[in-house]
Design an enzyme around this catalytic site. Structure first.
Site, PDB file in Angstrom:
ATOM      1  CD  GLU A   8      -1.274  -1.248  -3.621  1.00 27.34           C
ATOM      2  OE1 GLU A   8      -1.336  -1.465  -2.551  1.00 27.34           O
ATOM      3  OE2 GLU A   8      -2.011  -1.802  -4.334  1.00 27.34           O
TER       4      GLU A   8
ATOM      5  N   GLY B 175       0.822  -1.388   0.019  1.00 27.97           N
ATOM      6  CA  GLY B 175       0.000  -0.095  -0.137  1.00 27.97           C
ATOM      7  C   GLY B 175       0.884   1.405  -0.030  1.00 27.97           C
TER       8      GLY B 175
ATOM      9  CD  GLU C  65       0.633  -5.784  -2.069  1.00 29.34           C
ATOM     10  OE1 GLU C  65       1.606  -6.090  -2.739  1.00 29.34           O
ATOM     11  OE2 GLU C  65       0.152  -4.602  -1.918  1.00 29.34           O
TER      12      GLU C  65
END
Ligand code: CO8
Length: 259
Positions: free
Chosen positions: A113, A110, A133
């Protein structure tokens, strides 16, 4: 405004937002998201603020991903029913002014991201990017499979998502993920300088330039070219277009009105 997991301060026309959970390598908990929602909403509503910079506190991480400790015991049905992570799409869609990610260390999962949601990334030479992930039995959940692929192409996106390996700043710049690499101790100075430059631009034109480039990810070339042309034509109706072109011809600095 005070926040639990971030800090937000204005420096001239630039808002500096810092994720402030160094003990968890700035992991992106649900509270970080709601704090960021609030901070970016304040930034968007403040007519004196024209660009934002987001970074991570401490020397080690921008953000080491979504908060794994928050997800470890969460039942699958809750992820679905809460539409977990959908708030990040709402956050990104709500930011109309330019913002820069200053990546100071790990930008994983994240964290990578979030950096990719920003308009561009300035990276410290120590930055490390990755979508690990898969090692947790999942995959990117905040846009990584899409934005990373758009940024670096299928080969490298597959490599990163399937092996979970990290990419250093040099590789990230070569791949087109990062706009600039700067020495670690100059990161904030350089990111703020870039943001200050953007903040001196006519604000509507800055918002429209952002929208024009974003359209390239959403549409066909024909539609994108039409969209760009129409936005250009709309900008020609602004006071700042009249002032900007007149100032150029008169060889003087422009005095922007912001409309
Ligand atoms: N979440 C929660 N806590 C974290 C996270 C994280 N993502 N990353 C680090 N921390 C915590 C550690 O648990 C540790 O806490 P404590 O001191 O209490 O044990 C502290 O931060 C320091 O971390 P380390 O001791 O691990 O530091 P190291 O220098 O040894 O390692 C690393 C640094 C390599 C960055 C390592 O911390 C790491 O691998 N972190 C996890 C990276 C990762 O896997 N990120 C992806 C997370 S998942 C995600 O982002 C999207 C999931 C999408 C799911 C979709 C579902 C719908």
């Amino acid at each position: 405004m005070t926040y639990q997991t971030i800090t937000s301060e204005t420096k001239g026309a630039v808002t500096l937002i810092t994720i402030n959970r160094p003990e968890a390598l700035n992991a992106l908990s649900t509270k970080v998201l709601s704090d960021l929602m609030e901070a970016f909403s304040v930034f968007g509503d403040d007519d004196t603020q024209h660009c934002a910079v987001i970074t991570g506190s401490g020397d080690k991480a921008f953000a080491a991903g979504a908060d794994i400790k928050e997800m470890v015991d969460k039942p699958a049905a809750d992820f679905f029913l809460e539409d977990f992570f959908s708030g990040w799409n709402k956050l990104t869609a709500s930011i109309r002014k330019p913002w820069i990610a200053a990546v100071n260390g790990f930008a994983l999962g994240g964290g990578c991201e979030l950096a990719m949601m920003a308009d561009f990334i300035i990276a410290s030479e120590n930055a490390k990017f990755g979508q690990p992930e898969i090692k947790l039995g999942v995959g990117p959940g905040m846009g990584g499979s899409q934005r990373l692929t758009l940024a670096v192409g299928k080969a490298k996106a597959m490599d990163l998502c399937l092996t979970g390996r990290m990419m250093d700043a040099e590789e990230a710049e070569r791949a087109g993920l990062v706009a600039r690499i700067v020495p670690h101790d100059k990161l904030m100075k350089e990111a703020m300088k870039a943001a200050e430059t953007i903040a001196t631009m006519p604000p509507m034109a800055a918002m429209v330039n952002k929208e024009m480039v974003e359209a390239a990810f959403e549409t066909t070339l024909t539609q994108g070219l039409l969209h760009e042309r129409r936005l250009f034509q709309i900008l020609t109706a602004t006071e700042d277009k009249a002032e900007g072109m007149k100032a150029f011809v008169e060889k003087r600095a422009a005095n922007w009105k912001g409309r």
